[in-house]
Design a protein around this motif. Structure first.
Motif, mmCIF file in Angstrom:
data_model
loop_
_atom_site.group_PDB
_atom_site.id
_atom_site.type_symbol
_atom_site.label_atom_id
_atom_site.label_comp_id
_atom_site.label_asym_id
_atom_site.label_seq_id
_atom_site.Cartn_x
_atom_site.Cartn_y
_atom_site.Cartn_z
ATOM 1 N N ALA A 154 -51.353 -68.491 -33.288
ATOM 2 C CA ALA A 154 -50.013 -68.445 -33.864
ATOM 3 C C ALA A 154 -49.087 -67.625 -32.978
ATOM 4 O O ALA A 154 -49.541 -66.794 -32.183
ATOM 5 C CB ALA A 154 -50.081 -67.834 -35.260
ATOM 6 N N PRO A 155 -47.776 -67.839 -33.075
ATOM 7 C CA PRO A 155 -46.829 -67.026 -32.295
ATOM 8 C C PRO A 155 -47.022 -65.538 -32.588
ATOM 9 O O PRO A 155 -47.236 -65.134 -33.728
ATOM 10 C CB PRO A 155 -45.460 -67.518 -32.791
ATOM 11 N N GLY A 156 -46.976 -64.737 -31.533
ATOM 12 C CA GLY A 156 -47.158 -63.300 -31.689
ATOM 13 C C GLY A 156 -48.594 -62.829 -31.538
ATOM 14 O O GLY A 156 -48.847 -61.627 -31.489
ATOM 15 N N THR A 157 -49.527 -63.769 -31.463
ATOM 16 C CA THR A 157 -50.923 -63.395 -31.272
ATOM 17 C C THR A 157 -51.161 -62.993 -29.823
ATOM 18 O O THR A 157 -50.722 -63.679 -28.905
ATOM 19 C CB THR A 157 -51.841 -64.578 -31.630
ATOM 20 N N ALA A 158 -51.861 -61.875 -29.626
ATOM 21 C CA ALA A 158 -52.179 -61.440 -28.260
ATOM 22 C C ALA A 158 -53.077 -62.475 -27.598
ATOM 23 O O ALA A 158 -53.938 -63.075 -28.258
ATOM 24 C CB ALA A 158 -52.867 -60.085 -28.285
ATOM 25 N N PRO A 159 -52.914 -62.717 -26.295
ATOM 26 C CA PRO A 159 -53.673 -63.777 -25.626
ATOM 27 C C PRO A 159 -55.184 -63.637 -25.739
ATOM 28 O O PRO A 159 -55.895 -64.643 -25.779
ATOM 29 C CB PRO A 159 -53.221 -63.659 -24.164
ATOM 30 N N PHE A 160 -55.683 -62.409 -25.791
ATOM 31 C CA PHE A 160 -57.134 -62.234 -25.834
ATOM 32 C C PHE A 160 -57.721 -62.472 -27.221
ATOM 33 O O PHE A 160 -58.931 -62.636 -27.357
ATOM 34 C CB PHE A 160 -57.522 -60.821 -25.368
ATOM 35 N N GLN A 161 -56.884 -62.516 -28.255
ATOM 36 C CA GLN A 161 -57.411 -62.571 -29.615
ATOM 37 C C GLN A 161 -58.075 -63.904 -29.984
ATOM 38 O O GLN A 161 -59.194 -63.903 -30.521
ATOM 39 C CB GLN A 161 -56.300 -62.228 -30.612
ATOM 40 N N PRO A 162 -57.444 -65.062 -29.737
ATOM 41 C CA PRO A 162 -58.117 -66.312 -30.122
ATOM 42 C C PRO A 162 -59.490 -66.486 -29.479
ATOM 43 O O PRO A 162 -60.469 -66.791 -30.185
ATOM 44 C CB PRO A 162 -57.121 -67.394 -29.694
ATOM 45 N N PRO A 163 -59.649 -66.300 -28.149
ATOM 46 C CA PRO A 163 -60.995 -66.451 -27.595
ATOM 47 C C PRO A 163 -61.980 -65.419 -28.130
ATOM 48 O O PRO A 163 -63.179 -65.704 -28.263
ATOM 49 C CB PRO A 163 -60.791 -66.305 -26.085
ATOM 50 N N MET A 164 -61.511 -64.226 -28.443
ATOM 51 C CA MET A 164 -62.384 -63.208 -29.017
ATOM 52 C C MET A 164 -62.933 -63.654 -30.368
ATOM 53 O O MET A 164 -64.137 -63.575 -30.639
ATOM 54 C CB MET A 164 -61.615 -61.890 -29.175
ATOM 55 N N LEU A 165 -62.048 -64.161 -31.213
ATOM 56 C CA LEU A 165 -62.469 -64.557 -32.557
ATOM 57 C C LEU A 165 -63.254 -65.863 -32.539
ATOM 58 O O LEU A 165 -64.254 -66.009 -33.254
ATOM 59 C CB LEU A 165 -61.245 -64.680 -33.465
ATOM 60 N N VAL A 166 -62.827 -66.817 -31.720
ATOM 61 C CA VAL A 166 -63.570 -68.073 -31.621
ATOM 62 C C VAL A 166 -64.966 -67.801 -31.053
ATOM 63 O O VAL A 166 -65.965 -68.397 -31.497
ATOM 64 C CB VAL A 166 -62.815 -69.093 -30.759
ATOM 65 N N GLY A 167 -65.060 -66.906 -30.081
ATOM 66 C CA GLY A 167 -66.368 -66.540 -29.542
ATOM 67 C C GLY A 167 -67.263 -65.914 -30.593
ATOM 68 O O GLY A 167 -68.489 -66.099 -30.581
ATOM 69 N N THR A 168 -66.679 -65.160 -31.509
ATOM 70 C CA THR A 168 -67.456 -64.573 -32.604
ATOM 71 C C THR A 168 -67.990 -65.661 -33.518
ATOM 72 O O THR A 168 -69.176 -65.670 -33.880
ATOM 73 C CB THR A 168 -66.585 -63.582 -33.394
ATOM 74 N N TYR A 169 -67.121 -66.590 -33.906
ATOM 75 C CA TYR A 169 -67.588 -67.721 -34.715
ATOM 76 C C TYR A 169 -68.717 -68.465 -34.011
ATOM 77 O O TYR A 169 -69.739 -68.821 -34.617
ATOM 78 C CB TYR A 169 -66.433 -68.704 -34.950
ATOM 79 N N SER A 170 -68.530 -68.729 -32.730
ATOM 80 C CA SER A 170 -69.503 -69.522 -31.977
ATOM 81 C C SER A 170 -70.859 -68.839 -31.927
ATOM 82 O O SER A 170 -71.905 -69.477 -32.098
ATOM 83 C CB SER A 170 -68.967 -69.758 -30.565
ATOM 84 N N ALA A 171 -70.870 -67.525 -31.700
ATOM 85 C CA ALA A 171 -72.131 -66.793 -31.630
ATOM 86 C C ALA A 171 -72.853 -66.781 -32.969
ATOM 87 O O ALA A 171 -74.085 -66.887 -33.031
ATOM 88 C CB ALA A 171 -71.875 -65.366 -31.153
ATOM 89 N N ILE A 172 -72.092 -66.661 -34.049
ATOM 90 C CA ILE A 172 -72.718 -66.715 -35.377
ATOM 91 C C ILE A 172 -73.298 -68.095 -35.631
ATOM 92 O O ILE A 172 -74.453 -68.248 -36.056
ATOM 93 C CB ILE A 172 -71.693 -66.356 -36.470
ATOM 94 N N ALA A 173 -72.501 -69.123 -35.369
ATOM 95 C CA ALA A 173 -72.934 -70.496 -35.635
ATOM 96 C C ALA A 173 -74.171 -70.867 -34.830
ATOM 97 O O ALA A 173 -75.036 -71.617 -35.299
ATOM 98 C CB ALA A 173 -71.795 -71.467 -35.329
ATOM 99 N N ALA A 174 -74.272 -70.330 -33.616
ATOM 100 C CA ALA A 174 -75.414 -70.643 -32.760
ATOM 101 C C ALA A 174 -76.655 -69.818 -33.085
ATOM 102 O O ALA A 174 -77.709 -69.999 -32.460
ATOM 103 C CB ALA A 174 -75.027 -70.434 -31.297
ATOM 104 N N GLY A 175 -76.539 -68.922 -34.048
ATOM 105 C CA GLY A 175 -77.703 -68.167 -34.499
ATOM 106 C C GLY A 175 -78.040 -66.935 -33.686
ATOM 107 O O GLY A 175 -79.159 -66.406 -33.801
#
Length: 280
Positions: free
Chosen positions: A216-237
């Motif tokens: 979303a507008p105003g989100t720091a550039p590092f935040q989406p990959p940080m959070l998506v990477g967290t989801y991905s690591a959880i989903a992958a076990g």
């Protein structure tokens, strides 16, 4: 003298509350208020003054790009060496978190402490907070949990428990010198578990959909990959291994149920419905 850094953050504030009445404790924050609080701003290393400090509780300044975090931690450790600090207790990231985008700065800091010629150290490798799970996987207004957790599970841990451990270790650091503790929850949670506990439906989105929603507008550039990477690591076990003993041992009692912490931390606007006890 014990100095706590990051006392305005989620974990640091809990530690500071537990030690607020001790005359041998300084509470460090970027914008201090009150007699027991001192300025500790890693982004202004020339202001760091750790003289008279025996034990430093270095709470990770891990919200930022890797080079920013490493620079902050280097400033703190260098100041500790210069000013004669004896022992640093560092709040790091669980070993299973090596797949997370923000692991690198934690591992760099661990290596930096291990290589220090003067500092004794203890590393508290904290698992992901159950409170964070409440932010990442809250039910929406439509009663659905869409967090892309797949079929993975997360050994989430209550931040209160991690604060209790940090207090215990920093008050007796010599007993924990050179130790690395893996501090994760004892009952890994899945998306289905979260849905069942909140009367919601688990309908996971894709990682691409999550990334789009986070950008979303105003989100720091590092935040989406940080959070998506967290989801991905959880989903992958990769974050599912439960506590093997250190957390309960250091607490002296069973950990707080992560699922209870998750539920109590949910934003008020979610679509979650309270679960009634059986038979009611």
């Amino acid at each position: 003298m014990l100095l706590i850094t990051g006392a305005s953050g989620g974990l640091g504030s809990l530690v500071a509350q537990r030690l607020a009445d001790r005359p041998d404790v300084r509470i460090g924050t970027r914008r201090p208020t009150g007699p027991s609080r001192v300025r500790v701003d890693f982004d202004a290393p020339q202001t760091l003054d750790f003289r008279g400090v025996d034990t430093l509780l270095l709470i990770s300044a891990g919200y930022g790009e890797d080079d920013e975090v490493i620079s902050r931690h280097e400033a703190a450790i260098a100041a500790a060496e210069r000013d004669g600090v004896r022992h640093v207790v560092y709040t790091s990231l669980t070993a299973e978190g090596d797949h997370l985008p923000y692991a690198l700065a934690h591992r760099w800091t661990e290596r930096r402490l291990a290589a220090s010629p003067s500092l004794a150290w203890t590393v508290l490798r904290n698992g992901l907070y159950a409170e964070l799970l409440a932010a990442l996987a809250a039910p929406g207004p439509d009663g659905r949990i869409t967090a892309p957790l797949g079929r993975g599970r997360l050994a989430a841990v209550a931040r209160e428990d991690l604060a209790d451990v940090a207090v215990r270790v920093t008050l007796d650091p010599a007993a924990h010198a050179g130790r690395v503790y893996e501090l994760v929850g004892d009952r890994p949670l899945s998306g289905a578990d979260l849905a069942a506990a909140t009367g919601s439906v688990y309908a996971p989105a894709t990682l691409a959909e999550a990334r789009a929603a986070l950008s979303a507008p105003g989100t720091a550039p590092f935040q989406p990959p940080m959070l998506v990477g967290t989801y991905s690591a959880i989903a992958a076990g990769f974050l599912a291994t439960p506590d093997q003993g250190p957390l309960a041992h250091l607490l002296g009692h069973p950990p707080r149920p992560a699922l209870d912490t998750y539920k109590s931390s949910l934003p008020a606007h979610t679509g979650a419905q309270p679960i009634q006890p059986s038979g009611v």
